[in-house]
Structure formats: C-alpha cells, structure tokens
Write an enzyme that holds these catalytic residues in place. Sequence first.
Site, mmCIF file in Angstrom:
data_model
loop_
_atom_site.group_PDB
_atom_site.id
_atom_site.type_symbol
_atom_site.label_atom_id
_atom_site.label_comp_id
_atom_site.label_asym_id
_atom_site.label_seq_id
_atom_site.Cartn_x
_atom_site.Cartn_y
_atom_site.Cartn_z
ATOM 1 N N ILE A 50 46.270 32.199 50.236
ATOM 2 C CA ILE A 50 47.413 32.509 49.358
ATOM 3 C C ILE A 50 48.737 32.199 50.056
ATOM 4 O O ILE A 50 49.798 32.544 49.559
ATOM 5 C CB ILE A 50 47.397 34.002 48.948
ATOM 6 N N HIS A 66 42.877 32.182 44.426
ATOM 7 C CA HIS A 66 43.339 33.573 44.535
ATOM 8 C C HIS A 66 44.850 33.691 44.353
ATOM 9 O O HIS A 66 45.448 34.669 44.779
ATOM 10 C CB HIS A 66 42.901 34.178 45.879
ATOM 11 N N CYS A 102 61.108 40.564 30.418
ATOM 12 C CA CYS A 102 60.521 41.518 29.470
ATOM 13 C C CYS A 102 60.517 42.949 29.995
ATOM 14 O O CYS A 102 59.949 43.840 29.342
ATOM 15 C CB CYS A 102 59.102 41.098 29.099
ATOM 16 N N SER A 141 32.869 31.754 54.312
ATOM 17 C CA SER A 141 31.558 32.369 54.541
ATOM 18 C C SER A 141 30.640 32.142 53.338
ATOM 19 O O SER A 141 29.441 32.399 53.413
ATOM 20 C CB SER A 141 31.720 33.864 54.800
HETATM 21 ZN ZN LIG Z 1 57.698 39.882 31.940
#
Ligand SMILES: [Zn+2]
Length: 201
Positions: A50, A66, A102, A141
């Site tokens: 990541i 991921h 939002c 792994s």
């Molecule tokens: Zn949002």
Amino acid sequence: MASADSRYEYWRQKSEAHRDFADATPNITHNTLANWERNGRLRGIITQNIDGLHQDAGSQDVLELHGTAREIACMDCDWREPADSWVAKFVADDRVPDCPKCNGRLKHATVSFGQTLPTEVLRTAFKWATESDLFLTLGSSLVVHPTASLPQIARERGAKLVIVNRDPTPLDSIANLIVNAPLGELFAAMNTVSNDPREQS
Ligand SMILES: [Zn+2]
C-alpha cells in the site's frame, strides 16, 4: 467505523505511519520491475503493498489489491485525494476530518480488515493472470485468497510460474522454478550478471 474514538485512534496511528511512508524510497526490486515494464517485458504489477513505491520507481500498470496509503477516500461517496494534506490537517486540528463533498467518513484508501477487495482491480488482476505466459510471485507467502489464486490460475492457463520467497509456499508444488531468497539479494545478483544494454537504467 461507528466509533468516533476508534476512528480517531486509526487516524492517529496512520498519521504516524505516514511519516515513514513519506521517507521511503524504491529499492532495487521496485526499480528493476519498472525497467522491465519500460522495456516491454512486464505487463504489470499486482501488489498487496500500500506504499506506492512501485509508482515512485516509475511503474505505470500497478494493481493495488489492498488499496493505497497515499490517498484518503470517503466511505460514503466516491471522493478521494492525496493523503499528505489531509494527514497534515488531522495533525494540526487534532480531529478526524469529514468528507468535503458529503460530510461522510474519511479513511486512508487502503483495504482494511472487514472491507472487500476492489472488484474492478481484482477482475483485471485475474485477466492478467489468465493472459500471462510467465507469472512471477515475489515475496508473497501465497496464503491469503483470492490473491493466492492468481498464480494458480496463470499456471492452469499455461503460464510458467516462478515463486521467489524466503520461505516455502503452498503453491511450490505447481511452480516451474522456486527461489528461496530475499528479493533484494536476488535482484542485486540479477543486475550484476545482466549484460543486456536495455536493462541499464
Ligand atoms: Zn463523501
């Protein structure tokens, strides 16, 4: 996600980890893979990392199964942005920021425990696996599914499979070549013996 305290603690820990990410630089493995892609030898990289270091090295086609810690994403809408300024904002305000679009809940754009893997990314990963003629698994792994199914599918569709890992893996029995070594050592050795001028960076 429901607990404000847990979300604060998540942001606090992630902000600390972010400093380490910011300081990290690509190693010889990242750089070699980026070279192979530039030279048309590598279709792309499917990674569980990541940290965004493959992109830093110059790799273009990177599937991050991921997610990425380099971005912040809203859990309630499609908003996402680079993480740096939002981590700085959290540190300055000492409070978890809300989505500017939002007012929803923000977190790093990584796949946390309990979240599903991104469908489109996974779909493309399986497509690459079925189309590959040589599938390299590097430093995995190979125990976590569905990721561990990718080399299996590639093998079933006729690809050669090379597994490089420090320890044995559950897929060793179907591999064409197994190298039990640290990645850095292997790639350093390969770069030393490579006399192909196209491999020089
Ligand atoms: Zn949002």
